[in-house]
Every structure is written in structure tokens, then in C-alpha cells.
Design a protein around this motif. Structure first.
Motif, PDB file in Angstrom:
ATOM      1  N   LYS A 192      15.120  -0.610  -8.119  1.00 48.61           N
ATOM      2  CA  LYS A 192      13.992  -1.531  -8.190  1.00 48.61           C
ATOM      3  C   LYS A 192      12.715  -0.781  -8.554  1.00 48.61           C
ATOM      4  CE  LYS A 192      11.653  -5.394  -7.234  1.00 48.61           C
ATOM      5  NZ  LYS A 192      11.796  -6.624  -8.035  1.00 48.61           N
ATOM      6  N   LYS A 193      12.007  -1.257  -9.581  1.00 50.26           N
ATOM      7  CA  LYS A 193      10.782  -0.602 -10.013  1.00 50.26           C
ATOM      8  C   LYS A 193       9.577  -1.153  -9.253  1.00 50.26           C
ATOM      9  CE  LYS A 193      12.356   0.616 -14.667  1.00 50.26           C
ATOM     10  NZ  LYS A 193      12.131   0.450 -16.118  1.00 50.26           N
ATOM     11  N   PHE A 194       8.718  -0.250  -8.811  1.00 52.44           N
ATOM     12  CA  PHE A 194       7.488  -0.611  -8.102  1.00 52.44           C
ATOM     13  C   PHE A 194       6.306  -0.009  -8.851  1.00 52.44           C
ATOM     14  CE2 PHE A 194      10.798  -0.100  -4.789  1.00 52.44           C
ATOM     15  CZ  PHE A 194      10.867  -1.415  -4.356  1.00 52.44           C
ATOM     16  N   ILE A 195       5.161  -0.689  -8.767  1.00 51.10           N
ATOM     17  CA  ILE A 195       3.938  -0.185  -9.390  1.00 51.10           C
ATOM     18  C   ILE A 195       2.905   0.098  -8.307  1.00 51.10           C
ATOM     19  CG2 ILE A 195       2.011  -0.703 -10.934  1.00 51.10           C
ATOM     20  CD1 ILE A 195       3.872  -2.301 -12.663  1.00 51.10           C
ATOM     21  N   LEU A 196       2.446   1.341  -8.265  1.00 49.53           N
ATOM     22  CA  LEU A 196       1.360   1.739  -7.369  1.00 49.53           C
ATOM     23  C   LEU A 196       0.059   1.729  -8.167  1.00 49.53           C
ATOM     24  CD1 LEU A 196       3.006   4.763  -5.501  1.00 49.53           C
ATOM     25  CD2 LEU A 196       2.729   2.425  -4.658  1.00 49.53           C
ATOM     26  N   LEU A 197      -1.005   1.260  -7.537  1.00 49.21           N
ATOM     27  CA  LEU A 197      -2.288   1.077  -8.215  1.00 49.21           C
ATOM     28  C   LEU A 197      -3.416   1.619  -7.353  1.00 49.21           C
ATOM     29  CD1 LEU A 197      -4.087  -0.500 -10.424  1.00 49.21           C
ATOM     30  CD2 LEU A 197      -4.087  -2.370  -8.753  1.00 49.21           C
ATOM     31  N   HIS A 198      -4.352   2.308  -7.986  1.00 48.08           N
ATOM     32  CA  HIS A 198      -5.593   2.657  -7.287  1.00 48.08           C
ATOM     33  C   HIS A 198      -6.754   2.465  -8.240  1.00 48.08           C
ATOM     34  CE1 HIS A 198      -8.858   5.069  -5.498  1.00 48.08           C
ATOM     35  NE2 HIS A 198      -8.324   4.659  -4.374  1.00 48.08           N
ATOM     36  N   PRO A 239     -14.432  -2.102 -11.876  1.00 52.44           N
ATOM     37  CA  PRO A 239     -13.624  -0.876 -11.960  1.00 52.44           C
ATOM     38  C   PRO A 239     -14.322   0.252 -12.719  1.00 52.44           C
ATOM     39  CG  PRO A 239     -12.711  -2.605 -13.364  1.00 52.44           C
ATOM     40  CD  PRO A 239     -13.771  -3.249 -12.525  1.00 52.44           C
ATOM     41  N   ALA A 240     -14.312   1.434 -12.133  1.00 43.27           N
ATOM     42  CA  ALA A 240     -14.784   2.654 -12.792  1.00 43.27           C
ATOM     43  C   ALA A 240     -13.603   3.470 -13.299  1.00 43.27           C
ATOM     44  CB  ALA A 240     -15.615   3.489 -11.825  1.00 43.27           C
ATOM     45  N   GLU A 241     -12.484   3.372 -12.597  1.00 45.22           N
ATOM     46  CA  GLU A 241     -11.250   4.055 -13.011  1.00 45.22           C
ATOM     47  C   GLU A 241     -10.066   3.222 -12.526  1.00 45.22           C
ATOM     48  OE1 GLU A 241      -8.905   8.335 -12.464  1.00 45.22           O
ATOM     49  OE2 GLU A 241     -10.459   7.749 -11.035  1.00 45.22           O
ATOM     50  N   ILE A 242      -9.147   2.940 -13.427  1.00 47.34           N
ATOM     51  CA  ILE A 242      -7.908   2.257 -13.055  1.00 47.34           C
ATOM     52  C   ILE A 242      -6.751   3.205 -13.326  1.00 47.34           C
ATOM     53  CG2 ILE A 242      -6.366   0.300 -13.455  1.00 47.34           C
ATOM     54  CD1 ILE A 242      -8.709  -1.302 -14.459  1.00 47.34           C
ATOM     55  N   SER A 243      -5.924   3.438 -12.328  1.00 48.21           N
ATOM     56  CA  SER A 243      -4.719   4.250 -12.494  1.00 48.21           C
ATOM     57  C   SER A 243      -3.545   3.506 -11.888  1.00 48.21           C
ATOM     58  CB  SER A 243      -4.872   5.617 -11.822  1.00 48.21           C
ATOM     59  OG  SER A 243      -5.882   6.377 -12.450  1.00 48.21           O
ATOM     60  N   ALA A 244      -2.411   3.552 -12.579  1.00 49.56           N
ATOM     61  CA  ALA A 244      -1.199   2.901 -12.090  1.00 49.56           C
ATOM     62  C   ALA A 244       0.010   3.706 -12.528  1.00 49.56           C
ATOM     63  CB  ALA A 244      -1.096   1.468 -12.621  1.00 49.56           C
ATOM     64  N   ILE A 245       1.047   3.714 -11.697  1.00 46.62           N
ATOM     65  CA  ILE A 245       2.306   4.344 -12.073  1.00 46.62           C
ATOM     66  C   ILE A 245       3.452   3.406 -11.730  1.00 46.62           C
ATOM     67  CG2 ILE A 245       1.523   6.728 -11.821  1.00 46.62           C
ATOM     68  CD1 ILE A 245       2.927   6.836  -9.123  1.00 46.62           C
ATOM     69  N   GLU A 246       4.511   3.487 -12.518  1.00 44.56           N
ATOM     70  CA  GLU A 246       5.742   2.761 -12.237  1.00 44.56           C
ATOM     71  C   GLU A 246       6.806   3.787 -11.840  1.00 44.56           C
ATOM     72  OE1 GLU A 246       7.828  -0.552 -14.830  1.00 44.56           O
ATOM     73  OE2 GLU A 246       8.564   1.437 -15.407  1.00 44.56           O
ATOM     74  N   PHE A 247       7.540   3.490 -10.770  1.00 47.49           N
ATOM     75  CA  PHE A 247       8.570   4.428 -10.308  1.00 47.49           C
ATOM     76  C   PHE A 247       9.665   3.652  -9.604  1.00 47.49           C
ATOM     77  CE2 PHE A 247       6.519   3.651  -6.352  1.00 47.49           C
ATOM     78  CZ  PHE A 247       7.411   4.020  -5.338  1.00 47.49           C
ATOM     79  N   ASN A 248      10.798   4.307  -9.405  1.00 49.31           N
ATOM     80  CA  ASN A 248      11.807   3.792  -8.483  1.00 49.31           C
ATOM     81  C   ASN A 248      12.363   4.947  -7.659  1.00 49.31           C
ATOM     82  OD1 ASN A 248      13.867   5.060 -10.004  1.00 49.31           O
ATOM     83  ND2 ASN A 248      14.371   3.197 -11.108  1.00 49.31           N
ATOM     84  N   GLU A 277       1.460   0.289   2.414  1.00 50.54           N
ATOM     85  CA  GLU A 277       2.072   0.550   3.712  1.00 50.54           C
ATOM     86  C   GLU A 277       3.218  -0.429   3.962  1.00 50.54           C
ATOM     87  OE1 GLU A 277      -1.155   0.552   2.874  1.00 50.54           O
ATOM     88  OE2 GLU A 277      -2.400   1.197   4.567  1.00 50.54           O
ATOM     89  N   GLN A 278       3.009  -1.705   3.606  1.00 52.68           N
ATOM     90  CA  GLN A 278       4.086  -2.677   3.760  1.00 52.68           C
ATOM     91  C   GLN A 278       5.245  -2.360   2.818  1.00 52.68           C
ATOM     92  OE1 GLN A 278       3.327  -6.767   2.668  1.00 52.68           O
ATOM     93  NE2 GLN A 278       5.255  -7.480   3.548  1.00 52.68           N
ATOM     94  N   LEU A 279       4.940  -1.886   1.605  1.00 53.93           N
ATOM     95  CA  LEU A 279       6.001  -1.503   0.674  1.00 53.93           C
ATOM     96  C   LEU A 279       6.917  -0.465   1.310  1.00 53.93           C
ATOM     97  CD1 LEU A 279       7.343  -1.341  -2.146  1.00 53.93           C
ATOM     98  CD2 LEU A 279       5.600   0.362  -2.746  1.00 53.93           C
ATOM     99  N   TYR A 334       4.155  -7.328  -8.825  1.00 53.04           N
ATOM    100  CA  TYR A 334       3.362  -6.963  -7.658  1.00 53.04           C
ATOM    101  C   TYR A 334       2.809  -5.548  -7.844  1.00 53.04           C
ATOM    102  CZ  TYR A 334       5.588 -10.919  -5.258  1.00 53.04           C
ATOM    103  OH  TYR A 334       6.029 -12.172  -4.899  1.00 53.04           O
ATOM    104  N   LEU A 335       1.566  -5.375  -7.408  1.00 45.80           N
ATOM    105  CA  LEU A 335       0.911  -4.069  -7.450  1.00 45.80           C
ATOM    106  C   LEU A 335       0.591  -3.652  -6.023  1.00 45.80           C
ATOM    107  CD1 LEU A 335      -1.627  -4.944 -10.298  1.00 45.80           C
ATOM    108  CD2 LEU A 335       0.698  -4.075 -10.549  1.00 45.80           C
ATOM    109  N   PHE A 336       0.793  -2.385  -5.697  1.00 46.43           N
ATOM    110  CA  PHE A 336       0.619  -1.931  -4.320  1.00 46.43           C
ATOM    111  C   PHE A 336      -0.434  -0.828  -4.243  1.00 46.43           C
ATOM    112  CE2 PHE A 336       4.894  -3.647  -4.610  1.00 46.43           C
ATOM    113  CZ  PHE A 336       4.958  -4.455  -3.485  1.00 46.43           C
TER     114      PHE A 336
END
Length: 402
Positions: free
Chosen positions: A123-129, A143-152, A279-281, A233-235
Motif C-alpha cells: 500500500k502506497k502512502f504519501i507523507l506531506l510537510h 505555503p512557503a515550501e511544499i514537500s511530499a514523498i510516496e513510499f510503501n 501518528e494515526q498512520l 490521503y496525505l499524512f
């Protein structure tokens, strides 16, 4: 009927039929039920809401609960005067709190629908800050900076996105008066992206590139304008370092959306992004795997553990030699590594250096492969023939990436 269910049912019978004794908690549940109705969904029963939302209520501060005490007292006053007027207006902060409550339920349901561990590993999840151009006094965030990664969990990191964004008054609506000083002060403390420096400000193009990453495909402009996007969903982590981070993230993305497409209805902007709690993820992953559960504070400590110091700052933050907690990209790579390492302490994930965590080379530089299609061999990466991979150990001190 069990004792617990009987107690819950009795509680709500008394709340509904004895209006003067309505509690702040009941008002909190009622606001959420109204929120479900406005979203066109079948409203949950109060018993169902109490089971799913009591953890959210228990984690709220007394100040946050006080809002519902005021609403409860207002309902009592209206009932005593036979003027039962619905409280239709909900402030932005309360709307976001309800959206967060909604996401708690939706994320739990998503995990319930994952049939087995193999599906979970893939299952792929996306983390966002998001670092924000922030004016806290005005509750203004962009937003001043958007970063996201997809991982499993099986293969680690597969894709990354990162963008520094400028703040252009002539392109933004509702800029707070006197904003430069508090925004610059906030930037210096938290991320060092000065709102008066020149950064990319083509908001429509930036927004499209971000959506393209989230969807991993071409975005139709008509879908964007009509609110037909179905985004994953973004976490993000809600921690002491990022106080009210989910609120700032939601506000920032909504404002970016409305700045890129001013003609889009505000309700469309509000309902497009689904921001969950990282944290819920982690908690749901552990529950699905029948692993020992943790309290919220421990999960935050797990996610915020620093492995990499400055190693994976974006080019901007690397150029100003800042620390990685000021860089969104460095933080989300850290979160992914911490999630994978934590789960690996219970179940062998066969972690791959360069994918699940950084790999350190013989010259003491480190690397992580940000594109799943790139190879991992030293030869294919044109590295020195003596280069090799090995895991970075917890608490090790490492030099910035070469």
C-alpha cells in the motif's frame, strides 16, 4: 445489550431529553453530526460518534473544549426561551477540527478495507510537510515550501516532490496588513524562507505540478475548476515542533488553490485535500499487523527521531546551511525512515539502504534514491568502484550529502 453500550445509550437518552444538562461533549458530537449532514452523508448515530470521536475529545486542550461549553450554554439558553436556532456558522478553526475528526474515521475505515498484510506492505502512502509564510496573529497561512514523498513498507521511497514558493501580494487576496515583519520573524525561527525574497510565484503552475505528483498522472484543468479531483490521503505529523501543523497545512493548500484558481468556489477548495495525522498512520499500521500499540506522545517521538541531521535538506536549505528541522523535505524523509525502522523492530521488512533509509558510502557521503525507477548498484550510479552500502545506525553522526 452490554453494560458499556447500555451506559452510552443511557447517556445520550439523558442528553437529548434533558436539554438544560447538555454537555460540551454532546455539543461536540452534535457539531460533527451536522458536519456529516452538510457533506451529504448519512449521519452517524450518537453512539457511533462517541466510540469513534472520544479519543479526539480526550486529546483536545481545555481551551478547545471551552468553545463547546459556550455553544452548549447557548443551546440551553435557546431551549429555555423556546428559540431553537441551529448554529449554522462554524469558524474556520472549528471547520478544520471537524474535518480532522472526519479523517480519523476515514483513515480507520481505509485500513479496515486492506484485506491482508501483503496488501498492507504494498500500500502506497504519501507523507506531506508544508512550511508556511505565516502570520499567526491573523491566522493567515500560505505555503512557503511544499514537500511530499510516496513510499510503501515493502519497497521504501518511490517518488518525491519539493517546491519553494514565493509570496506575491499582487497575486493574493486577503493579505493581512503589516504582514512582512511577523512573517519574516516566523520564517527565521522555523524555516528561513523569507517572504520578501524572490521565489517562484506562478501559483497555477505550482499547483498543477503538485496535483500531478499526487495523482501520479496528467491533471485535467476542468476537473480542478469543477472540484472533481479525487486525491489520495496525505499524512503530516502534529508535533510540538509544528504546533497546529494540520490546521496550517489545510489552510495553506486551500489558499494556494484559491490563488491559482480564484474562480473556484470556496467550498470546493475546502473539500479537495484529505489531510490525515501521521501518528494515526503509524498506529493503524501497527494495529493492522497486530503489533503492540503506543500512546500518541510515544508515536510522535518515534516519528520525530533524528537520524540524518542535515543530510537531506532541499537545495535551498542546503545552500543556506540550515538544520534539517527547518526543511520540509528532510523532515518527511526522516518520518518515512522512522516508520519503516519502527515497524522493522517487530517484523522483518528486509529494509533496503537507499530505499527505506539512507545508504552511506565509503567516502562518508550518503544517498537515498528518490525515484523508484533508478537502479541501486554502485556501477549504474557511476560511483567509485570501492563504494558500498550499509545501514546508518541510530544515533550515528553523519556529514551532509555530497
Amino acid at each position: 445489550m452490554s453494560v458499556n453500550k447500555f451506559s452510552v445509550s443511557l447517556f445520550f437518552f439523558l442528553q437529548i431529553n434533558m436539554a438544560p444538562k447538555k454537555s460540551a461533549y454532546f455539543t461536540f458530537l452534535n457539531r460533527y453530526r451536522d458536519y456529516e449532514i452538510r457533506k451529504g452523508r448519512q449521519p452517524s448515530s450518537y453512539e457511533q460518534l462517541s466510540i469513534s470521536l472520544s479519543p479526539v475529545w480526550n486529546n483536545m486542550t481545555e481551551g478547545q473544549k471551552d468553545r463547546y461549553k459556550v455553544l452548549a450554554n447557548r443551546c440551553i439558553s435557546n431551549t429555555n426561551h423556546n428559540i431553537e436556532q441551529p448554529l449554522n456558522h462554524i469558524s474556520n478553526e472549528e471547520e478544520i477540527r471537524l474535518a480532522v475528526c472526519d479523517m480519523v474515521k476515514l483513515v480507520a475505515e481505509m485500513f479496515e478495507n486492506i484485506p491482508n498484510d501483503q496488501e498492507l506492505l504494498n500500500k502506497k502512502f504519501i507523507l506531506l510537510h508544508i512550511n508556511c509564510h505565516s502570520f499567526d496573529e491573523e491566522q493567515y497561512y500560505f505555503p512557503a515550501e511544499i514537500s511530499a514523498i510516496e513510499f510503501n513498507l515493502k519497497n521504501g521511497l518511490s517518488r518525491t516532490y519539493q517546491q519553494i514558493i514565493g509570496f506575491s501580494e499582487n497575486k493574493l487576496k486577503g493579505c493581512p496588513p503589516g504582514h512582512p515583519y511577523p512573517m519574516r520573524r516566523y520564517a527565521k525561527q522555523y524555516h528561513q524562507i523569507d517572504c520578501l525574497d524572490k521565489h517562484p510565484d506562478d501559483y497555477e503552475n505550482i499547483f498543477f505540478e503538485f496535483l500531478t505528483f499526487l495523482k501520479d498522472g496528467i491533471i485535467n484543468k476542468t476537473d480542478v475548476k469543477e472540484g472533481k479531483l479525487d486525491l489520495p490521503y496525505l499524512f503530516t505529523v502534529e508535533s510540538d515542533v509544528d504546533e497546529n501543523n494540520i490546521k496550517k497545512t489545510i489552510n495553506s493548500l486551500e489558499r494556494l488553490y484559491s490563488s491559482a484558481f480564484p474562480e473556484v468556489d470556496a467550498e470546493v477548495c475546502k473539500s479537495t485535500f484529505k489531510i490525515g495525522n501521521a501518528e494515526q498512520l503509524l498506529l493503524e499500521i501497527k494495529k493492522k499487523m497486530n503489533l503492540p500499540s503506543d500512546d500518541d506522545h510515544h508515536l510522535v517521538r518515534v516519528l520525530e527521531y533524528e537520524y540524518y541531521v542535515q543530510a537531506f535538506c532541499c537545495k535551498y536549505h542546503e545552500s543556506i546551511r540550515t538544520t534539517n528541522f527547518k526543511c520540509s523535505k528532510a523532515r518527511i524523509i526522516q518520518w518515512m525512515t522512522n516508520i519503516c525502522n519502527h515497524i522493522n523492530t517487530f517484523i522483518d521488512l528486509n529494509l533496503v539502504p537507499g530505499r527505506h533509509m539512507a545508504a552511506r558510502l565509503n567516502d562518508h557521503s550518503i544517498l537515498i534514491i528518490e525515484n523508484a525507477h533508478l537502479p541501486l548498484t554502485a556501477a549504474d550510479l557511476n560511483l567509485n568502484k570501492n563504494a558500498s552500502y550499509y545501514d546508518i545506525l541510530p544515533n550515528s553522526r553523519i556529514s551532509p550529502q555530497s
